[in-house]
Design a protein around this motif. Structure first.
Motif, PDB file in Angstrom:
ATOM      1  N   VAL A 191      -6.957  -2.563  -3.330  1.00  0.00           N
ATOM      2  CA  VAL A 191      -5.961  -2.096  -4.294  1.00  0.00           C
ATOM      3  C   VAL A 191      -6.583  -1.055  -5.233  1.00  0.00           C
ATOM      4  CG1 VAL A 191      -4.500  -2.801  -6.238  1.00  0.00           C
ATOM      5  CG2 VAL A 191      -4.695  -4.276  -4.238  1.00  0.00           C
ATOM      6  N   ILE A 225       0.845  -1.198   0.000  1.00  0.00           N
ATOM      7  CA  ILE A 225       0.000   0.000   0.000  1.00  0.00           C
ATOM      8  C   ILE A 225       0.888   1.259   0.000  1.00  0.00           C
ATOM      9  CG2 ILE A 225      -0.208   0.187   2.529  1.00  0.00           C
ATOM     10  CD1 ILE A 225      -3.193   0.797   2.125  1.00  0.00           C
ATOM     11  N   TYR A 269      -4.255  -4.958  -0.781  1.00  0.00           N
ATOM     12  CA  TYR A 269      -2.837  -4.628  -0.685  1.00  0.00           C
ATOM     13  C   TYR A 269      -2.111  -5.598   0.261  1.00  0.00           C
ATOM     14  CZ  TYR A 269      -3.245   0.020  -2.929  1.00  0.00           C
ATOM     15  OH  TYR A 269      -3.421   1.046  -3.798  1.00  0.00           O
ATOM     16  N   GLY A 325      -3.105   4.180  -0.208  1.00  0.00           N
ATOM     17  CA  GLY A 325      -2.471   3.787  -1.474  1.00  0.00           C
ATOM     18  C   GLY A 325      -2.622   4.894  -2.505  1.00  0.00           C
TER      19      GLY A 325
END
Ligand SMILES: Nc1nc2c(c(=O)[nH]1)N[C@H]1C(S)=C(S)[C@@H](COP(=O)(O)O)O[C@H]1N2
Ligand SMILES: [Mo]
Length: 348
Positions: free
Chosen positions: A234, A117, A201, A334
């Protein structure tokens, strides 16, 4: 969905309609600890060890080139003989398994890309590997979580911990891996056992697991306590690998190359701009090695003159559309920043 699963979802939805407003009210009068009560000064930085490969980026990242990120390194006291995996908490059948027992179970093999991340725009704290191990869903079915549970808490032998929703743990591709690219899971990557669950992540992909607790409480993970994201989904990542920033190239035509990744959401298309982001053109995509793997893109580019060129890349996943140059700082959830590079075209 079976009828039982449907009824369960229905019942849980009705209950949460009643329960969440009540809990929110309770939160106002500050009963107990809520994640919001952690101080914002306790932010600490995640520092993945990652370097760009010396040669071209390959579809599978070798174990030795795969980035490493953890809080203290591999736990020293971990002994493969005495190590056990325990499934505890709200389950009908708590389990304790040795490494031998785990290795004898049927295995699944998945190609899954893992990204930290904290990976910066254009960074190499992401890699792709073929992981082999046991299906998390099968193990959960065996332990048989109670009806109302919703959280899986994973604990590493190094003291690290984090949680994922039980529903995510039941993802058909989620696995507890003991093998990485055909070799026993290296110590740095979590020997004897680590989690791999698509779409999240690395923060959620616990290494050196020795306990999985099924719980109906919310859990505040190690990095979450330090104000990093709770869900760890993600974001869309795209990167230019060739040419390298500030490099020099020769010829009247080159092929730009790079990768794109969006967890479990699949890359729909990749666009490249060679004119300072006034216009964007579609890049060519290679077929990814799996639905959870990064995608390689390429784009032929004419170089009609000598001198400096700027290029940028962005990608779209199958659900949320095109990547926006939103947050460039990886903290706290992220980065989705667009990767831009410049290079010089030389004569000849
Ligand atoms: N036990 C344990 N698991 C962990 C961590 C950790 O510090 N301890 N770090 C997490 C983070 S932040 C990342 S990005 C990934 C990195 O996995 P890798 O080192 O195999 O690339 O491990 C995750 N799992
Ligand atoms: Mo990470």
């Amino acid at each position: 969905m079976t009828r039982y699963q449907f009824l369960r979802v229905l019942l849980l939805s009705v209950l949460s309609l009643v329960f969440y407003p009540l809990r929110a009210l309770a939160g106002r009068f500050s009963f107990g600890e809520s994640p919001e009560s952690y101080s914002l000064t306790s932010v600490s930085s995640m520092q993945p060890k990652a370097t760009a490969p010396t040669g071209a980026v390959t579809p599978i990242t070798s174990n030795s080139e795969f980035y490493v990120e953890d809080i203290h390194g591999p736990p020293k006291s971990l002994n493969a003989e005495t190590w056990r995996l325990k499934i505890t908490g709200k389950v009908d059948r708590p389990l304790t398994l040795s490494l031998d027992q785990l290795r004898k179970r049927p295995t699944v093999r998945r190609i899954i890309t893992l990204s930290c991340i904290g990976n910066p725009v254009g960074g190499h704290a992401l890699g792709n590997a073929e992981w082999e191990g046991i299906s998390l869903r099968d193990l959960l079915d065996e332990a048989d979580p109670d009806f109302f549970t919703k959280t899986l808490i994973f604990k590493g032998a190094d003291g690290y911990h984090d949680s994922i929703p039980l529903s995510r743990g039941r993802h058909p591709a989620a696995l507890l891996a003991h093998t990485m690219n055909g070799k026993p899971l290296p110590r740095a990557h979590g020997f004897p056992l680590r989690l791999l669950v698509p779409g999240l992540y690395g923060i959620k992909q616990i290494k050196w697991i020795n306990e999985i607790e099924v719980s109906n409480e919310t859990h505040v993970g190690y990095w979450e306590k330090r104000n990093w994201s709770r869900d760890g989904k993600v974001k869309i990542i795209s990167r230019i690998d060739f040419p390298k920033n500030d490099s020099r190239v020769r010829g009247s035509k080159i092929i730009l190359r790079g990768i794109a990744f969006a967890g479990d959401r699949g890359i729909q298309y990749v666009q490249v701009s060679t004119d300072g982001e006034r216009s964007w053109s579609l890049a060519q995509l290679e077929k990814p090695l799996s639905p959870y793997s990064w995608v390689f893109w390429s784009f032929p580019m004419e170089l009609p003159r000598q001198g400096r060129y700027s290029i940028a890349v962005r990608a779209a996943d199958q659900y949320s559309g095109i990547q926006r140059d939103g947050q460039r700082d990886p903290f706290p959830s992220g980065t989705s920043g667009i990767h831009r590079i410049q290079f010089n075209a030389l004569p000849g």
